[in-house]
Scaffold this active site. Structure first.
Site, PDB file in Angstrom:
ATOM      1  N   ALA A  66     116.744  87.299  20.808  1.00 50.84           N
ATOM      2  CA  ALA A  66     115.673  88.285  20.834  1.00 50.84           C
ATOM      3  C   ALA A  66     115.087  88.357  22.245  1.00 50.84           C
ATOM      4  CB  ALA A  66     114.584  87.909  19.829  1.00 50.84           C
ATOM      5  N   GLY A 112     118.523  85.431  17.385  1.00 53.16           N
ATOM      6  CA  GLY A 112     118.556  86.657  16.608  1.00 53.16           C
ATOM      7  C   GLY A 112     119.937  87.286  16.541  1.00 53.16           C
ATOM      8  N   GLU A 115     121.670  85.490  13.810  1.00 48.90           N
ATOM      9  CA  GLU A 115     121.034  85.937  12.570  1.00 48.90           C
ATOM     10  C   GLU A 115     121.514  87.330  12.171  1.00 48.90           C
ATOM     11  OE1 GLU A 115     116.778  83.839  12.253  1.00 48.90           O
ATOM     12  OE2 GLU A 115     117.068  84.912  14.152  1.00 48.90           O
ATOM     13  N   GLU A 135     116.291  78.236  18.824  1.00 47.84           N
ATOM     14  CA  GLU A 135     114.854  78.524  18.813  1.00 47.84           C
ATOM     15  C   GLU A 135     113.967  77.300  19.036  1.00 47.84           C
ATOM     16  OE1 GLU A 135     116.607  82.036  16.570  1.00 47.84           O
ATOM     17  OE2 GLU A 135     117.056  79.915  16.835  1.00 47.84           O
TER      18      GLU A 135
END
Length: 259
Positions: A66, A112, A115, A135
């Site tokens: 992200a 992300g 994900e 993360e």
């Protein structure tokens, strides 16, 4: 469909979606997530689309995470809303789509990005790809379903190891633990994804959608057996079921209309 951060095109009933932020390693910023939400909705409601391939621009990254700069000063409440909105509009929307989504992982799939790949129904990775959820190195945890989907795919022990160490794994190791379906050379990545979807395209569209719904129900705290029974019954009411049975009896190839 015209987007600033995505390239999208429908060819032969497959929707090709490329995250086109190569200089930023295809990182997911708010604008890109909004465009992904739109294209996922388009796929679900468009009969012409029989399957979707998501990949990243270039050969270095699928999605390298992200866009951290956008939420670096968020409060806890803002962070929670960021995760909820992203999950509902993009990641869960992909997983719950009646159309099969396939991630063609052409490089780094981190945070992300991984994900996003895990929200897809299937994953094909290039040989050089690296996958991970880093993360905790930022003082965060995965917020777009990563703790849940990684556990579903690789099991509790491996998921906790990957998340708490923040270590990347190779695409070969990812295949060994069930995180990706296939590993192929970079030049064969999209063709392998097309090969899978071209087989699915020959099957009854409503039955494919019902099968996806039933499988996903098994991991979403629903009565998976009940959903399967209900969807099984609904299939008997479709023209495609009649066509499939007729084709079987007549020893010919079925021609499904998605009705």
């Amino acid at each position: 469909m015209s987007y600033q951060n995505l390239i999208s095109e429908v060819k032969e009933n497959i929707l090709y979606v490329t995250i086109n932020r190569e200089k930023a390693l295809n990182a997911l910023n708010a604008a890109t997530l909004a465009e992904l939400a739109d294209v996922v909705e388009f796929a679900a409601k468009t009969d012409e689309v029989r399957g979707v391939i998501i990949t990243g621009a270039g050969e270095k990254a699928f999605v390298a995470g992200a866009d951290i700069k956008e939420f670096s000063d968020y409060s806890g409440k803002q962070g929670e809303e960021l995760a909820r909105k992203g999950q509902e509009q993009v990641f869960n929307a992909i997983e719950n789509s009646p159309k099969p989504f396939l991630a063609a992982i052409n490089g780094f799939a981190l945070g992300g990005g991984l994900e996003l790949a895990m929200a897809c129904h299937m994953r094909v990775a290039a040989e050089h790809a690296k996958l991970g959820l880093p993360e905790v190195t930022l003082g965060l945890i995965p917020g777009y379903g990563g703790t849940q989907r990684l556990t579903q795919l690789v099991g509790k022990g491996k998921a906790i190891e990957m998340i708490t160490t923040a270590s990347m794994i190779s695409s070969v190791d990812a295949e060994k633990v069930g995180l990706v379906n296939y590993v192929v050379p970079q030049e064969g990545l999209i063709s392998k994804a097309e090969e899978i979807l071209n087989v699915i395209k020959q099957r009854a569209p409503l039955a494919v959608a019902a099968a996806i719904k039933s499988v996903i129900a098994s991991i979403n705290d629903e009565d998976g057996y009940g959903v399967e029974i209900e969807e099984f019954g609904k299939c008997f009411e479709t023209k495609d079921f009649k066509e499939g049975v007729s084709a079987f009896v007549e020893k010919r190839k079925a021609i499904f209309a998605g009705e």
